[in-house]
Design an enzyme around this catalytic site. Structure first.
Site, PDB file in Angstrom:
ATOM      1  N   GLU A 126       2.248   2.575   1.066  1.00  7.87           N
ATOM      2  CA  GLU A 126       3.213   1.638   0.480  1.00  7.87           C
ATOM      3  C   GLU A 126       2.371   0.549  -0.162  1.00  7.87           C
ATOM      4  O   GLU A 126       1.790  -0.279   0.527  1.00  7.87           O
ATOM      5  CB  GLU A 126       4.109   1.029   1.569  1.00  7.87           C
TER       6      GLU A 126
ATOM      7  N   LYS B  58      -2.967  -1.841  13.306  1.00  6.48           N
ATOM      8  CA  LYS B  58      -3.860  -2.972  13.016  1.00  6.48           C
ATOM      9  C   LYS B  58      -3.131  -3.993  12.142  1.00  6.48           C
ATOM     10  O   LYS B  58      -2.813  -3.716  10.983  1.00  6.48           O
ATOM     11  CB  LYS B  58      -5.123  -2.505  12.280  1.00  6.48           C
TER      12      LYS B  58
HETATM   13  P1  NAD Z   1      -4.916  -5.480   1.594  1.00  7.43           P
HETATM   14  O1  NAD Z   1      -4.870  -4.136   1.012  1.00  7.43           O
HETATM   15  O2  NAD Z   1      -6.077  -6.324   1.281  1.00  7.43           O
HETATM   16  O3  NAD Z   1      -4.841  -5.424   3.171  1.00  7.43           O
HETATM   17  C1  NAD Z   1      -3.835  -4.713   3.840  1.00  7.43           C
HETATM   18  C2  NAD Z   1      -4.365  -4.280   5.185  1.00  7.43           C
HETATM   19  O4  NAD Z   1      -5.413  -3.354   4.998  1.00  7.43           O
HETATM   20  C3  NAD Z   1      -4.920  -5.394   6.045  1.00  7.43           C
HETATM   21  O5  NAD Z   1      -4.580  -5.152   7.377  1.00  7.43           O
HETATM   22  C4  NAD Z   1      -6.420  -5.239   5.844  1.00  7.43           C
HETATM   23  O6  NAD Z   1      -7.182  -5.713   6.930  1.00  7.43           O
HETATM   24  C5  NAD Z   1      -6.562  -3.747   5.732  1.00  7.43           C
HETATM   25  N1  NAD Z   1      -7.738  -3.280   4.999  1.00  7.43           N
HETATM   26  C6  NAD Z   1      -8.470  -3.937   4.064  1.00  7.43           C
HETATM   27  N2  NAD Z   1      -9.475  -3.140   3.631  1.00  7.43           N
HETATM   28  C7  NAD Z   1      -9.363  -1.967   4.293  1.00  7.43           C
HETATM   29  C8  NAD Z   1     -10.087  -0.745   4.262  1.00  7.43           C
HETATM   30  N3  NAD Z   1     -11.125  -0.568   3.460  1.00  7.43           N
HETATM   31  N4  NAD Z   1      -9.672   0.260   5.048  1.00  7.43           N
HETATM   32  C9  NAD Z   1      -8.611   0.110   5.854  1.00  7.43           C
HETATM   33  N5  NAD Z   1      -7.901  -1.020   5.929  1.00  7.43           N
HETATM   34  C10 NAD Z   1      -8.260  -2.054   5.162  1.00  7.43           C
HETATM   35  O7  NAD Z   1      -3.550  -6.129   1.161  1.00  7.43           O
HETATM   36  P2  NAD Z   1      -3.034  -7.570   1.524  1.00  7.43           P
HETATM   37  O8  NAD Z   1      -3.716  -8.518   0.617  1.00  7.43           O
HETATM   38  O9  NAD Z   1      -3.071  -7.804   2.982  1.00  7.43           O
HETATM   39  O10 NAD Z   1      -1.484  -7.416   1.153  1.00  7.43           O
HETATM   40  C11 NAD Z   1      -1.016  -7.575  -0.104  1.00  7.43           C
HETATM   41  C12 NAD Z   1      -0.778  -6.239  -0.775  1.00  7.43           C
HETATM   42  O11 NAD Z   1       0.101  -5.440   0.017  1.00  7.43           O
HETATM   43  C13 NAD Z   1      -0.075  -6.405  -2.096  1.00  7.43           C
HETATM   44  O12 NAD Z   1      -0.651  -5.568  -3.063  1.00  7.43           O
HETATM   45  C14 NAD Z   1       1.349  -5.958  -1.803  1.00  7.43           C
HETATM   46  O13 NAD Z   1       2.032  -5.527  -2.923  1.00  7.43           O
HETATM   47  C15 NAD Z   1       1.150  -4.914  -0.799  1.00  7.43           C
HETATM   48  N6  NAD Z   1       2.351  -4.699   0.007  1.00  7.43           N
HETATM   49  C16 NAD Z   1       3.089  -3.558  -0.199  1.00  7.43           C
HETATM   50  C17 NAD Z   1       4.250  -3.336   0.514  1.00  7.43           C
HETATM   51  C18 NAD Z   1       5.070  -2.080   0.294  1.00  7.43           C
HETATM   52  O14 NAD Z   1       5.885  -1.764   1.154  1.00  7.43           O
HETATM   53  N7  NAD Z   1       4.906  -1.366  -0.781  1.00  7.43           N
HETATM   54  C19 NAD Z   1       4.673  -4.262   1.457  1.00  7.43           C
HETATM   55  C20 NAD Z   1       3.916  -5.411   1.648  1.00  7.43           C
HETATM   56  C21 NAD Z   1       2.744  -5.612   0.913  1.00  7.43           C
END
Ligand code: NAD
Length: 780
Positions: A263, A190
């Site tokens: 991650e 997704k």
């Molecule tokens: P997010 O957690 O809001 O969303 C990430 C993904 O999860 C999206 O696809 C979203 O639709 C989905 N999602 C949201 N709520 C969910 C739920 N309840 N259950 C399942 N899926 C759900 O994060 P974001 O704002 O898209 O991305 C930014 C974050 O990602 C930052 O905290 C960043 O540090 C982190 N990030 C980490 C890495 C890593 O490798 N450690 C890499 C890139 C980004």
């Protein structure tokens, strides 16, 4: 602007990348996109828009996946999986290679689409995101080819649900899909709701590359769709995103038996010592915090500067910031593009506006009149406790403080709940390589930043999550041992026949900090043999006892710095002392378990101690073949304090099977001994006492596993929990572990034959370590 004007003003001209082909590609397809399920694009709905953040214009409509659509995708993946796994490593390698080649062919389309959809500068999508994504497929084509010979005992997990964020849409897709497919899994991925479009291009590449229907499925949608995927019938969830959602997923998958890797976010330190090459360190910061507008999980967002050079450094940094250009992401000569969405822009603006601490510097940079743009920002003079020093901003905002000594630098760097990455800048290689192992981070860059490669593990510690992506270590997350699990059998405990008990108090105490300790609650229980005779009494540990044990384990942190050679000697010594008392232990085991094979268990325990004494100085790290002038060292580090709930069966061998790998790798342990047969463990205290095991390295509690499990899993100073208990506590442990996102390894009610090779080996060593990748570039 004419060439003449440019010569006269010496200003940057525009160097726009053409978007025509990408826009035509979108227009030709609707432009409304449906999911990619079973090798086909399903009829779309215009549920939400994917916008260009640089202009606010809608690029395409995207379908929001319903739970039924998620289930259909999982079913397609389920059907396809056995055949995909059976097709063999070579067949899979050919498909992955074909994907890599077709991505190369479509590189420009992918780069432009990524920039349109995400707002990142075309220089980055063209030169970093897309090439790294392609490299991932090439590298993993190789892993597919090698799986049969190099990982003969590993099998695929099955169907993997994969959820990715919006900051590196195509790269995160590659990081998730390539290893899963290489190891014979099928996937349902997704994308993030803001950035689905490169995944749509990728789905067409899959068809051209001959990916069998159902092997890759892409379901678009938002958090609700993600939650439906988490709840669906998958064997694993691989999640990249925020810590808050990661925690939620940890709780949602608890007790389901689904494998999980997380991650998550970061607040990575960027440490500059006074002997650093200051100009390089300033330039490094441009990549650390203004790459992708700072929307990078491993961004060097916390600048720690050595006090003697702080003013000079800040002055040079501000001068560099004055020259950063913010503008149209398709312009090849801009430094910062657009923030992914007005919502994210609002979050960044609010966090900075709400900050009253320190001094904020924003250059007088012209921002485009429309679209989501934010200027590069530096906030100096903060204290470690200030909100912006602790919270991830996920934007082009750098926060900073100073330090005086290397020790203080380490302390400040580690003063965070996260642990993803760190940069160390010093021209003194001894200093840099002394600091790197002390940092709580999964990745450390020496005189560099944001280096990544398919061959090197990427991932964090603490609340930055667990699991690695890339390299051999990343494959662990997509395989399992080839064994057929059997359910645990209940253990018979024996009741007493009544009659006189011992007049003297012979309650076996707890073992905490190298000493025998009375239980805080003062409670104990009788332990009977098969014939109903009282064998002794064991203490019932409570929360306070656990706290004391964890404190003792923390105090023994010096153990983690000892050499493998020393740890090997101590393990051999434990074996020797156990051997000297083999008779006594085997009689005790027979009395407790009512059998006649105590001697066999003691012998197997001695052998197991030898196994891990052997491994203590041989579970090596690696030097990764990264495509640059330099090395990436993969170091196996101990996790810290591991809480272990020992198996109920094989009360001595089970305990040793957990203690030995954990301490061999430099961890300290807090154990809950076999619940029905605790006296085998309490006899073992004396063996530990006489074997030079430093106080606090091994702490043993006895008592009810069901009572102890939630406290062990919840304890913020325990870094990982292993449970092989006979009690039904796997779900409780995984749920409670969500607090500090500690790693868990639970049996889900499945038995393990502790006498066989399933009771020892690499699976245990992997669980007892985490890989830190230290990047050291060569050259002046
Ligand atoms: P997010 O957690 O809001 O969303 C990430 C993904 O999860 C999206 O696809 C979203 O639709 C989905 N999602 C949201 N709520 C969910 C739920 N309840 N259950 C399942 N899926 C759900 O994060 P974001 O704002 O898209 O991305 C930014 C974050 O990602 C930052 O905290 C960043 O540090 C982190 N990030 C980490 C890495 C890593 O490798 N450690 C890499 C890139 C980004």
């Amino acid at each position: 602007m004419t060439v003449k004007n440019i010569f006269e003003s010496m200003d940057y001209g525009e160097a726009p990348e053409a978007a025509g082909d990408a826009l035509t590609w979108l227009a030709d397809r609707g432009p409304v996109f449906g999911h990619f399920i079973g090798g086909k694009s399903v009829p779309p709905r215009d549920d939400f828009a994917s916008n260009n953040p640089a202009t606010g214009e809608k690029l395409a409509g995207v379908t929001k996946g319903t739970p039924e659509e998620v289930a259909a995708a999982v079913a397609a993946a389920r059907v396809a999986q056995p055949k995909w796994a059976k097709s063999g490593g070579h067949a899979r390698a050919r498909v992955l290679y074909a994907i890599a080649r077709l991505m190369q062919k479509n590189a420009r389309l992918l780069a432009v689409m990524e920039t349109l959809d995400n707002g990142k500068p075309i220089r980055e999508s063209r030169d970093i995101d897309v090439p790294l994504a392609i490299r991932h497929f090439y590298h993993h084509a190789g892993f597919a080819q090698l799986m049969d010979t190099e990982l003969p005992d590993q099998a695929p997990l099955g169907v993997c649900g994969q959820i990715i964020p919006w900051n590196f849409p195509l790269l995160m897709l590659a990081w998730k899909i390539a290893p899963a497919l290489a190891m014979g899994n099928t996937v349902v991925l997704k994308p993030a709701e803001y950035t689905s479009l490169t995944a749509m291009v990728f789905s067409e590449i899959c068809t051209q590359a001959g990916v069998p229907p159902g092997v890759i499925n892409i379901v678009t949608g938002d958090g609700e769709t993600g939650a439906a995927l988490v709840a669906s019938d998958v064997d694993k969830i691989a999640f990249t995103g925020s810590t808050a959602v990661g925690r939620h997923i940890r709780q949602a998958t608890a007790g389901t038996g689904k494998a999980l890797t997380l991650e998550l976010g970061g607040k990575s330190p960027y440490i500059v010592f006074d002997d650093a090459d200051i100009d390089s360190a300033v330039e490094g910061l441009v990549d650390a915090i203004w790459f992708n507008q700072g929307q990078v999980c491993c961004a060097g967002s916390r600048l720690l500067v050595h006090e003697p050079i702080a003013e000079t450094f800040y002055a040079k940094l501000r001068a560099r910031m004055d020259r950063l250009r913010v503008g149209d992401p398709l312009d090849k000569s801009i430094d910062l593009g657009a923030i992914v969405d007005p919502v994210q822009l609002g979050t960044i603006s609010k966090m900075v506006a709400g900050n009253t601490a320190g001094t904020t510097y924003q250059p007088d940079t012209a921002l485009p009149a429309t679209g989501s743009f934010y200027p590069p920002t530096l906030i100096t003079g903060l204290n470690t406790a200030d909100t912006l020093m602790q919270e991830e901003i996920f934007g082009p905002v750098l926060v900073s403080t100073t330090f005086r000594t290397p020790a203080e630098a380490v302390e400040l760097a580690n003063n965070t709940r996260y642990g993803l990455a760190a940069s160390v800048w010093s021209e003194n290689v001894n200093l840099a390589l002394d600091i790197a192992p002390k940092l709580a981070a999964g990745i450390v860059w020496v005189n560099a930043t944001n280096l990544m490669d398919a061959s090197a593990g990427f991932g964090g510690v603490r609340e930055s999550g667990f699991g690695r992506e890339g390299g051999w270590e990343g494959l662990q997350a997509y395989t399992k041992p080839k064994t057929t699990p059997k359910p645990l059998k209940p253990i018979a405990t024996y009741a007493g026949k009544g009659g006189p008990t011992d007049a003297l108090d012979r309650t076996a105490k707890l073992y905490i900090g190298g000493k025998q300790a009375r239980p805080d609650g003062g409670y104990s229980r009788n332990v009977y043999g098969k014939n109903g005779a009282l064998l002794g009494q064991s203490s019932l540990a409570n929360r306070k006892d656990l706290r004391n044990a964890v404190e003792a384990a923390h105090a023994a942190k010096g153990w983690s710095k000892t050499t493998g050679h020393l740890r090997a000697q101590i393990l051999y010594y434990i074996a020797e002392n156990l051997s000297a008392r083999a008779d006594e232990f085997s009689k005790r085991l027979d009395a407790l378990q009512g059998g006649k094979s105590g001697n066999k268990e003691v012998e197997a325990s001695i052998q197991r101690l030898f196994t891990y004494a052997a491994w203590a100085d041989k579970y090596d790290g690696a030097v990764k073949g990264v495509p640059m002038r330099g090395v990436a060292l993969a170091m196996n580090e101990p996790i810290g304090v591991i809480g272990c709930l020992c198996p109920d069966e094989a009360p001595l061998l089970g305990l040793i099977s957990l203690v030995a790998p954990a301490i061999a790798m430099g961890n300290r342990v807090v154990l809950a001994a076999s619940d029905p047969f605790p006296l085998a463990a309490t006899d073992f205290y004396q063996v530990l006492d006489t074997s030079d095991v430093p106080a606090g390295v091994v702490n043993i509690l006895t008592g009810d596993h069901t009572d102890l499990a939630p406290h062990i899993a919840k304890h913020l100073n325990i870094d990982a929990v292993w449970s092989f208990s006979g009690a039904d506590i796997s779900k409780t442990i995984e749920q409670e572990a969500a607090g500090n996102l500690k790693r868990t390894w639970v049996n889900n009610g499945q038995a393990r034959d502790w006498f066989s090779t399933a009771g020892e080996g690499k699976e245990f060593l992997q669980a007892a370590t985490q890989t830190k990748t230290i990047w050291v570039p060569y050259g002046e």
